[in-house]
Design a protein around this motif. Structure first.
Motif, PDB file in Angstrom:
ATOM      1  N   VAL A  34     -61.783  76.349-124.654  1.00 42.21           N
ATOM      2  CA  VAL A  34     -61.750  75.270-125.564  1.00 42.21           C
ATOM      3  C   VAL A  34     -60.263  74.728-125.609  1.00 42.21           C
ATOM      4  O   VAL A  34     -59.243  75.572-125.633  1.00 42.21           O
ATOM      5  CB  VAL A  34     -62.129  75.724-127.172  1.00 42.21           C
ATOM      6  N   ASN A  35     -60.052  73.481-125.313  1.00 42.08           N
ATOM      7  CA  ASN A  35     -58.860  72.666-125.461  1.00 42.08           C
ATOM      8  C   ASN A  35     -58.941  71.982-126.727  1.00 42.08           C
ATOM      9  O   ASN A  35     -59.669  71.338-127.117  1.00 42.08           O
ATOM     10  CB  ASN A  35     -58.506  71.542-124.393  1.00 42.08           C
ATOM     11  N   TYR A  36     -57.778  72.258-127.474  1.00 37.92           N
ATOM     12  CA  TYR A  36     -57.713  71.510-129.012  1.00 37.92           C
ATOM     13  C   TYR A  36     -56.797  70.538-129.000  1.00 37.92           C
ATOM     14  O   TYR A  36     -55.790  70.285-128.227  1.00 37.92           O
ATOM     15  CB  TYR A  36     -57.168  72.749-129.699  1.00 37.92           C
ATOM     16  N   ALA A  37     -56.979  69.308-129.886  1.00 36.41           N
ATOM     17  CA  ALA A  37     -56.167  68.153-130.205  1.00 36.41           C
ATOM     18  C   ALA A  37     -56.281  68.276-131.674  1.00 36.41           C
ATOM     19  O   ALA A  37     -56.877  67.601-132.498  1.00 36.41           O
ATOM     20  CB  ALA A  37     -56.915  67.059-129.738  1.00 36.41           C
ATOM     21  N   ARG A  42     -60.142  67.897-133.433  1.00 42.06           N
ATOM     22  CA  ARG A  42     -61.252  67.814-132.453  1.00 42.06           C
ATOM     23  C   ARG A  42     -60.835  68.733-131.332  1.00 42.06           C
ATOM     24  O   ARG A  42     -59.727  69.002-131.069  1.00 42.06           O
ATOM     25  CB  ARG A  42     -61.703  66.323-131.975  1.00 42.06           C
ATOM     26  N   CYS A  43     -61.961  69.225-130.622  1.00 43.18           N
ATOM     27  CA  CYS A  43     -61.822  69.906-129.660  1.00 43.18           C
ATOM     28  C   CYS A  43     -62.740  69.885-128.254  1.00 43.18           C
ATOM     29  O   CYS A  43     -63.892  69.279-128.802  1.00 43.18           O
ATOM     30  CB  CYS A  43     -61.637  71.683-129.776  1.00 43.18           C
ATOM     31  N   ILE A  44     -62.399  70.366-127.251  1.00 43.08           N
ATOM     32  CA  ILE A  44     -63.214  70.119-126.026  1.00 43.08           C
ATOM     33  C   ILE A  44     -63.587  71.650-125.681  1.00 43.08           C
ATOM     34  O   ILE A  44     -62.956  72.241-125.250  1.00 43.08           O
ATOM     35  CB  ILE A  44     -62.803  69.241-124.945  1.00 43.08           C
ATOM     36  N   SER A  84     -68.287  77.031-131.689  1.00 42.17           N
ATOM     37  CA  SER A  84     -68.620  75.884-130.823  1.00 42.17           C
ATOM     38  C   SER A  84     -69.284  76.399-129.686  1.00 42.17           C
ATOM     39  O   SER A  84     -70.325  75.838-129.219  1.00 42.17           O
ATOM     40  CB  SER A  84     -67.314  75.385-130.265  1.00 42.17           C
ATOM     41  N   PHE A  85     -69.141  77.569-129.159  1.00 39.99           N
ATOM     42  CA  PHE A  85     -69.997  78.207-128.152  1.00 39.99           C
ATOM     43  C   PHE A  85     -71.560  78.377-128.683  1.00 39.99           C
ATOM     44  O   PHE A  85     -72.416  77.939-128.014  1.00 39.99           O
ATOM     45  CB  PHE A  85     -69.378  79.567-127.591  1.00 39.99           C
ATOM     46  N   ALA A  86     -71.614  78.921-129.774  1.00 41.31           N
ATOM     47  CA  ALA A  86     -72.875  79.148-130.578  1.00 41.31           C
ATOM     48  C   ALA A  86     -73.585  77.550-130.508  1.00 41.31           C
ATOM     49  O   ALA A  86     -74.921  77.643-130.500  1.00 41.31           O
ATOM     50  CB  ALA A  86     -72.801  79.799-131.803  1.00 41.31           C
ATOM     51  N   GLN A  87     -73.047  76.697-130.760  1.00 40.57           N
ATOM     52  CA  GLN A  87     -73.677  75.160-130.932  1.00 40.57           C
ATOM     53  C   GLN A  87     -74.019  74.714-129.617  1.00 40.57           C
ATOM     54  O   GLN A  87     -75.121  74.111-129.275  1.00 40.57           O
ATOM     55  CB  GLN A  87     -72.750  74.402-131.668  1.00 40.57           C
ATOM     56  N   ILE A  88     -73.393  74.777-128.546  1.00 36.77           N
ATOM     57  CA  ILE A  88     -73.506  74.314-127.087  1.00 36.77           C
ATOM     58  C   ILE A  88     -74.687  75.273-126.324  1.00 36.77           C
ATOM     59  O   ILE A  88     -75.326  74.693-125.488  1.00 36.77           O
ATOM     60  CB  ILE A  88     -72.343  73.926-126.344  1.00 36.77           C
ATOM     61  N   PHE A  89     -74.567  76.473-126.624  1.00 40.00           N
ATOM     62  CA  PHE A  89     -75.522  77.512-125.886  1.00 40.00           C
ATOM     63  C   PHE A  89     -77.044  77.220-125.874  1.00 40.00           C
ATOM     64  O   PHE A  89     -77.785  77.258-124.852  1.00 40.00           O
ATOM     65  CB  PHE A  89     -75.270  78.723-126.531  1.00 40.00           C
ATOM     66  N   PRO A  90     -77.652  76.858-126.865  1.00 39.52           N
ATOM     67  CA  PRO A  90     -78.993  76.484-126.854  1.00 39.52           C
ATOM     68  C   PRO A  90     -79.416  75.438-125.949  1.00 39.52           C
ATOM     69  O   PRO A  90     -80.431  75.322-125.421  1.00 39.52           O
ATOM     70  CB  PRO A  90     -79.241  75.704-128.447  1.00 39.52           C
ATOM     71  N   PHE A  91     -78.420  74.325-125.912  1.00 37.87           N
ATOM     72  CA  PHE A  91     -78.717  73.216-124.876  1.00 37.87           C
ATOM     73  C   PHE A  91     -78.569  73.638-123.467  1.00 37.87           C
ATOM     74  O   PHE A  91     -79.433  73.282-122.557  1.00 37.87           O
ATOM     75  CB  PHE A  91     -77.622  72.343-125.064  1.00 37.87           C
ATOM     76  N   LEU A  92     -77.583  74.628-123.122  1.00 37.70           N
ATOM     77  CA  LEU A  92     -77.629  75.321-121.812  1.00 37.70           C
ATOM     78  C   LEU A  92     -78.776  76.146-121.555  1.00 37.70           C
ATOM     79  O   LEU A  92     -79.419  75.899-120.495  1.00 37.70           O
ATOM     80  CB  LEU A  92     -76.304  76.240-121.790  1.00 37.70           C
ATOM     81  N   ARG A  93     -79.363  76.923-122.658  1.00 33.77           N
ATOM     82  CA  ARG A  93     -80.715  77.504-122.388  1.00 33.77           C
ATOM     83  C   ARG A  93     -81.789  76.721-121.759  1.00 33.77           C
ATOM     84  O   ARG A  93     -82.822  76.999-121.134  1.00 33.77           O
ATOM     85  CB  ARG A  93     -81.112  78.453-123.556  1.00 33.77           C
TER      86      ARG A  93
END
Length: 133
Positions: A34-37, A42-44, A84-93
């Motif tokens: 994760v890169n933070y601004a 916000r972060c990526i 953030s990982f928990a939120q993106i992971f379902p899309f990956l699955r």
């Protein structure tokens, strides 16, 4: 509160050169950064995920994706990282499931992975070149 703003898949690779009837012993390998601004709250999140056969039988799925998140001033970086990982992971699955079905295989649902907050290492480097576009 961490909130997913959007995601995109940068690359997908699918190799299935397995003989009919062969049994696979699949392994999941991933890297999540994760890169933070901070000035923008916000972060990526950048996720590189691989599913491979432990016997190297010609089966591999690679997905590289990024997601943008917003967060509150009082959120701690380790919490932002894990949430953030928990939120993106379902899309990956779902992406991996769709890849296998589209490839003529039974749907592959990778197991749910949860990051351990205490195992997260936070550096204060900011990389603003990772914006979604």
């Amino acid at each position: 509160m961490v909130e997913l703003q959007g995601y995109k898949v940068n690359s997908i690779s699918f190799e299935n050169n397995v003989e009919d009837g062969a049994e696979l012993e699949l392994q999941n390998k991933f890297q999540y950064n994760v890169n933070y601004a901070d000035e923008e709250n916000r972060c990526i999140g950048m996720l590189n995920f691989r599913v491979i056969d432990s016997e190297l039988q010609g089966f591999e799925i690679k997905v590289d994706m990024v997601a943008e998140f917003s967060y509150d001033d009082d959120d701690k970086k380790a919490d932002i990282h894990t949430e953030s990982f928990a939120q993106i992971f379902p899309f990956l699955r779902q992406i991996i499931c769709n890849i296998t079905v589209s490839g003529g295989m039974p749907p592959l649902m990778i197991p749910i992975i949860r990051l351990d907050r205490d195992a997260v290492s936070v550096n204060d480097n900011v990389d603003d070149e990772s914006r979604l576009s």
